[in-house]
Design a protein around this motif. Structure first.
Motif, PDB file in Angstrom:
ATOM      1  N   ARG A 121    -113.332  79.115   5.606  1.00 13.21           N
ATOM      2  CA  ARG A 121    -112.493  79.016   6.819  1.00 13.21           C
ATOM      3  C   ARG A 121    -111.665  80.274   7.027  1.00 13.21           C
ATOM      4  O   ARG A 121    -111.572  80.794   8.139  1.00 13.21           O
ATOM      5  CB  ARG A 121    -111.552  77.819   6.711  1.00 13.21           C
ATOM      6  N   LEU A 122    -111.047  80.766   5.947  1.00 20.09           N
ATOM      7  CA  LEU A 122    -110.180  81.931   6.076  1.00 20.09           C
ATOM      8  C   LEU A 122    -110.975  83.213   6.287  1.00 20.09           C
ATOM      9  O   LEU A 122    -110.516  84.131   6.966  1.00 20.09           O
ATOM     10  CB  LEU A 122    -109.289  82.057   4.839  1.00 20.09           C
ATOM     11  N   GLN A 123    -112.164  83.283   5.729  1.00 25.73           N
ATOM     12  CA  GLN A 123    -113.011  84.456   5.942  1.00 25.73           C
ATOM     13  C   GLN A 123    -113.443  84.558   7.406  1.00 25.73           C
ATOM     14  O   GLN A 123    -113.585  85.648   7.947  1.00 25.73           O
ATOM     15  CB  GLN A 123    -114.234  84.388   5.022  1.00 25.73           C
ATOM     16  N   TYR A 124    -113.651  83.396   8.023  1.00 25.25           N
ATOM     17  CA  TYR A 124    -114.039  83.335   9.442  1.00 25.25           C
ATOM     18  C   TYR A 124    -112.925  82.660  10.237  1.00 25.25           C
ATOM     19  O   TYR A 124    -113.184  81.796  11.064  1.00 25.25           O
ATOM     20  CB  TYR A 124    -115.351  82.559   9.594  1.00 25.25           C
ATOM     21  N   ARG A 125    -111.696  83.089   9.996  1.00 25.04           N
ATOM     22  CA  ARG A 125    -110.561  82.422  10.619  1.00 25.04           C
ATOM     23  C   ARG A 125    -110.645  82.451  12.141  1.00 25.04           C
ATOM     24  O   ARG A 125    -110.201  81.514  12.816  1.00 25.04           O
ATOM     25  CB  ARG A 125    -109.259  83.095  10.158  1.00 25.04           C
ATOM     26  N   PHE A 126    -111.227  83.505  12.722  1.00 28.86           N
ATOM     27  CA  PHE A 126    -111.353  83.584  14.182  1.00 28.86           C
ATOM     28  C   PHE A 126    -112.238  82.458  14.718  1.00 28.86           C
ATOM     29  O   PHE A 126    -112.077  82.040  15.867  1.00 28.86           O
ATOM     30  CB  PHE A 126    -111.910  84.956  14.605  1.00 28.86           C
ATOM     31  N   LEU A 127    -113.156  81.947  13.902  1.00 33.50           N
ATOM     32  CA  LEU A 127    -113.945  80.788  14.307  1.00 33.50           C
ATOM     33  C   LEU A 127    -113.186  79.500  14.024  1.00 33.50           C
ATOM     34  O   LEU A 127    -113.195  78.561  14.838  1.00 33.50           O
ATOM     35  CB  LEU A 127    -115.291  80.770  13.570  1.00 33.50           C
ATOM     36  N   ASP A 128    -112.535  79.443  12.871  1.00 35.03           N
ATOM     37  CA  ASP A 128    -111.746  78.264  12.507  1.00 35.03           C
ATOM     38  C   ASP A 128    -110.685  77.979  13.563  1.00 35.03           C
ATOM     39  O   ASP A 128    -110.411  76.823  13.898  1.00 35.03           O
ATOM     40  CB  ASP A 128    -111.105  78.517  11.148  1.00 35.03           C
ATOM     41  N   PHE A 547    -102.849  83.321  10.715  1.00 34.59           N
ATOM     42  CA  PHE A 547    -103.670  84.092   9.784  1.00 34.59           C
ATOM     43  C   PHE A 547    -103.044  84.063   8.392  1.00 34.59           C
ATOM     44  O   PHE A 547    -102.434  85.029   7.947  1.00 34.59           O
ATOM     45  CB  PHE A 547    -103.827  85.543  10.280  1.00 34.59           C
ATOM     46  N   PRO A 548    -103.183  82.949   7.696  1.00 36.22           N
ATOM     47  CA  PRO A 548    -102.545  82.817   6.384  1.00 36.22           C
ATOM     48  C   PRO A 548    -103.354  83.504   5.288  1.00 36.22           C
ATOM     49  O   PRO A 548    -104.558  83.739   5.414  1.00 36.22           O
ATOM     50  CB  PRO A 548    -102.529  81.305   6.162  1.00 36.22           C
ATOM     51  N   MET A 549    -102.661  83.822   4.206  1.00 42.66           N
ATOM     52  CA  MET A 549    -103.351  84.232   2.989  1.00 42.66           C
ATOM     53  C   MET A 549    -103.834  82.983   2.245  1.00 42.66           C
ATOM     54  O   MET A 549    -103.359  81.875   2.499  1.00 42.66           O
ATOM     55  CB  MET A 549    -102.414  85.034   2.086  1.00 42.66           C
ATOM     56  N   ASN A 550    -104.770  83.179   1.327  1.00 49.45           N
ATOM     57  CA  ASN A 550    -105.198  82.046   0.518  1.00 49.45           C
ATOM     58  C   ASN A 550    -104.202  81.832  -0.618  1.00 49.45           C
ATOM     59  O   ASN A 550    -103.194  82.540  -0.734  1.00 49.45           O
ATOM     60  CB  ASN A 550    -106.628  82.238   0.006  1.00 49.45           C
ATOM     61  N   SER A 551    -104.473  80.869  -1.474  1.00 49.88           N
ATOM     62  CA  SER A 551    -103.529  80.527  -2.535  1.00 49.88           C
ATOM     63  C   SER A 551    -103.392  81.640  -3.565  1.00 49.88           C
ATOM     64  O   SER A 551    -102.457  81.635  -4.368  1.00 49.88           O
ATOM     65  CB  SER A 551    -103.959  79.227  -3.225  1.00 49.88           C
ATOM     66  N   ASP A 555    -105.825  88.056   1.893  1.00 52.08           N
ATOM     67  CA  ASP A 555    -106.258  87.903   3.278  1.00 52.08           C
ATOM     68  C   ASP A 555    -107.774  88.074   3.282  1.00 52.08           C
ATOM     69  O   ASP A 555    -108.281  89.195   3.232  1.00 52.08           O
ATOM     70  CB  ASP A 555    -105.578  88.947   4.161  1.00 52.08           C
ATOM     71  N   LEU A 556    -108.493  86.964   3.322  1.00 53.50           N
ATOM     72  CA  LEU A 556    -109.955  87.019   3.221  1.00 53.50           C
ATOM     73  C   LEU A 556    -110.604  87.517   4.499  1.00 53.50           C
ATOM     74  O   LEU A 556    -111.770  87.917   4.486  1.00 53.50           O
ATOM     75  CB  LEU A 556    -110.501  85.630   2.861  1.00 53.50           C
ATOM     76  N   LEU A 557    -109.869  87.500   5.601  1.00 50.92           N
ATOM     77  CA  LEU A 557    -110.421  87.965   6.876  1.00 50.92           C
ATOM     78  C   LEU A 557    -110.450  89.491   6.930  1.00 50.92           C
ATOM     79  O   LEU A 557    -111.491  90.098   7.203  1.00 50.92           O
ATOM     80  CB  LEU A 557    -109.591  87.398   8.028  1.00 50.92           C
TER      81      LEU A 557
END
Length: 583
Positions: A121-128, A547-551, A555-557
């Motif tokens: 989800r975070l890698q493709y946050r623009f789609l999420d 655009f959050p960071m993961n745990s 920032d995977l995006l």
């Protein structure tokens, strides 16, 4: 507009027969051979379009961006969709322009993105973010922030922005530091909070201030804490007491939770004030969820003359679970939970119909003790009294976890309301792991009793004018009446191991300003992200951040943090102590 005459939610039966243009993303395609029904989606809604042209159809892919022009037609009765505002009509496409092609296979279906692994989800946050639920959360955030700004302005607070590049400050978490290009060997820090600046504003003669402040702390993630950055409604008031701050917080928070809480009841002002020591004793935490009716009782004195070895010389806490014939498996699961949090066991007594007790501890209590316990705690038939006993530093925290577990497993917590309170009178100091004095909360707070208390009292008994706002077990805000006197500042830091020279060097601006006439001042800073998380019933704070960071604070995006070139390192006078491994 060049691409559309209407948004996708805007068409009504009054538009029948009109030629309109819509633009958006291709949500679904239902091809019936020679004719296709295409749902077109934008931020505002969905409209069904009908495409008869094979050449148009050949250019359609899900999630491509298109502009469609055509006539508005009433749907056949059997195809009406009452779930959407435009469900009684459709647009018959006369022309279709592809504005942006979705060339690749989607990593997940947009409508199912929230069920996808978080890293994807975070890698493709623009789609999420195209998912309606996620999208609406971010728009909701905008509404709440706008309301907060309008509310603060209506109360006479001007919005003033403070710097992002500043100096390191002991706020209780790790700083993000930034090397200086122009000043070799020196560093800026991103602000953990605008603490010093807002105090300096009060010294500068501003009567009050607020901002939606970005704060940066190099902390590990939790469900209610995003690593890296977060936002808070930061406000400060000159010539203000603790109660003055509470009055503002009560109005702003009550109005915010009432307006955006979807009709759920909100604690009316004045919010309950709970001293820190009382909170720890009765709830086992300084972040109590007051929706849970269970209260912890101190039974240490009661058991002082009871010959029960596990309780000897240790504090004892009790929690009464209300009447209910609990199954054997319930007690087994509670014991298993207790062991999972570090307890060696979980004693209990259940009141039987004849007034006697059932449980492993009953035989250690005399008839007189049994009667006193029943009277003191108002025990009724089928009530169960659970016991927690451990070292003084651990017992309250363990009792708090048992209280929460009982409240959840017995279904006692009303999830449909917001319970707010202030936790007050925090201790000024605590012992750190090395046995030295350290600030418990904000080091810039005014100790209760001011200089006299610092000079005459045991530091561990000194309370500060510090307070938190808690809602449903989540800390929304911390705040304090600030220290505004240089003599108090020096003594307070001296007890924590700082010399006067270190105080003047590290906090020179504040220290200097306090010598030029500083008014008493106080403030707090409710967390915007946490408010949104509660209002939207989200379990994870990342669901209300665009655009959050993961745990793991990545920032995977965009791929941050990442490496930089040797030239960039040289410009800021940095040399890596060891090579960075390639991944």
């Amino acid at each position: 507009m060049a691409y559309r005459t209407h948004n996708c939610n805007a068409l009504t039966l009054q538009n029948l027969g009109e030629t309109v243009s819509l633009a958006g993303w291709v949500d679904t395609i239902r091809d019936h051979g020679g004719v296709a029904f295409v749902d077109l989606r934008d931020q505002y809604g969905v409209t069904q379009t009908v495409v008869h042209d094979e050449e148009m159809l050949s250019r359609l892919h899900k999630e491509s961006v298109v502009s469609v022009t055509g006539k508005v037609v009433k749907r056949d009765p059997e195809t009406v969709n009452p779930k959407i505002p435009t469900g009684e009509l459709e647009v018959h496409a006369e022309s279709l322009t592809v504005l942006g092609v979705c060339e690749n296979t989607l990593p997940f279906e947009i409508g199912e993105s929230t069920e996808t692994r978080e890293d994807v989800r975070l890698q493709y946050r623009f789609l999420d973010l195209r998912n309606k639920k996620v999208h609406d959360n971010i728009l909701f955030r905008s509404e709440v922030v706008r309301f907060l700004r309008e509310k603060m302005e209506s109360l006479g607070f001007p919005e003033i922005n403070t710097p992002i590049l500043t100096c390191s400050s002991p706020e209780g978490a790790r700083d993000y530091i930034i090397p200086s290009r122009k000043h070799e060997g020196k560093f800026y820090a991103l602000p953990q909070a605008p603490q010093q600046f807002k105090q300096l504003l009060m010294v500068s003669g501003f009567d009050k201030y607020f901002q939606i402040a970005p704060c940066f702390r190099d902390e590990d993630a939790r469900a209610d804490r995003s690593p890296g950055e977060f936002y808070q409604l930061d406000f400060e008031m000159a010539f203000a007491t603790q109660e003055d701050v509470f009055a503002v917080a009560e109005e702003v928070l009550y109005d915010t939770f009432t307006k955006f809480g979807n009709g759920r009841p909100v604690s009316p002002a004045p919010f309950r004030r709970i001293p820190f020591e009382e909170a720890m004793l009765q709830y086992g935490t300084d972040k109590p969820d007051l929706r849970n009716p269970l209260v912890i009782t101190d039974l240490t004195d009661f058991f002082a003359d009871v010959d029960f070895k596990p309780f000897k010389g240790r504090p004892v806490r009790g929690i009464v679970a209300p009447a209910g014939k609990q199954s054997k498996s319930f007690f087994e699961k509670m014991l298993k939970f207790a062991e999972s949090i570090g307890m060696k066991g979980l004693g209990y007594l259940t009141v039987l119909e004849d007034g006697s007790y059932k449980g492993p501890i009953a035989k250690f209590l005399s008839d007189e003790k049994q009667a006193k316990l029943k009277a003191d705690l108002a025990l009724k038939t089928d009530d169960t009294l659970f016991f927690i006993s451990d070292a003084p530093k651990a017992v309250d925290l363990l009792a708090g976890q048992i209280r929460t577990a009982l409240g959840e497993r017995l279904g006692l917590i009303d999830k449909d309301r917001f319970e707010l309170c202030f936790i007050t009178d925090f201790p000024m100091y605590e012992k750190n792991e090395e046995g030295k004095l350290d600030f418990t909360h904000n080091p810039f707070s005014m100790p209760q009793g001011e200089l006299e208390a610092l000079e005459t009292k045991d530091p561990l008994t000194i309370k500060a004018y510090q307070y938190d706002v808690v809602c449903n077990g989540v800390e929304l805000s911390s705040g304090a009446v600030r220290n505004h006197r240089p003599d108090v500042m020096i003594k307070a830091f001296e007890l924590a191991g700082y010399t006067a020279e270190e105080v003047e060097k590290r906090f020179g601006a504040l220290f200097k300003a306090f010598h030029y006439g500083a008014p008493p001042h106080a403030g707090m800073a409710p967390g915007v992200d946490r408010m949104l998380m509660l209002l939207k019933d989200e379990e994870n704070i990342r669901e209300v951040i665009a655009f959050p960071m993961n745990s793991n604070a990545q920032d995977l995006l965009l791929g941050a943090p990442n490496t930089v070139s040797e030239q960039q390192l040289r410009e800021v006078h940095i040399k890596l102590r060891r090579p960075v491994p390639e991944k």
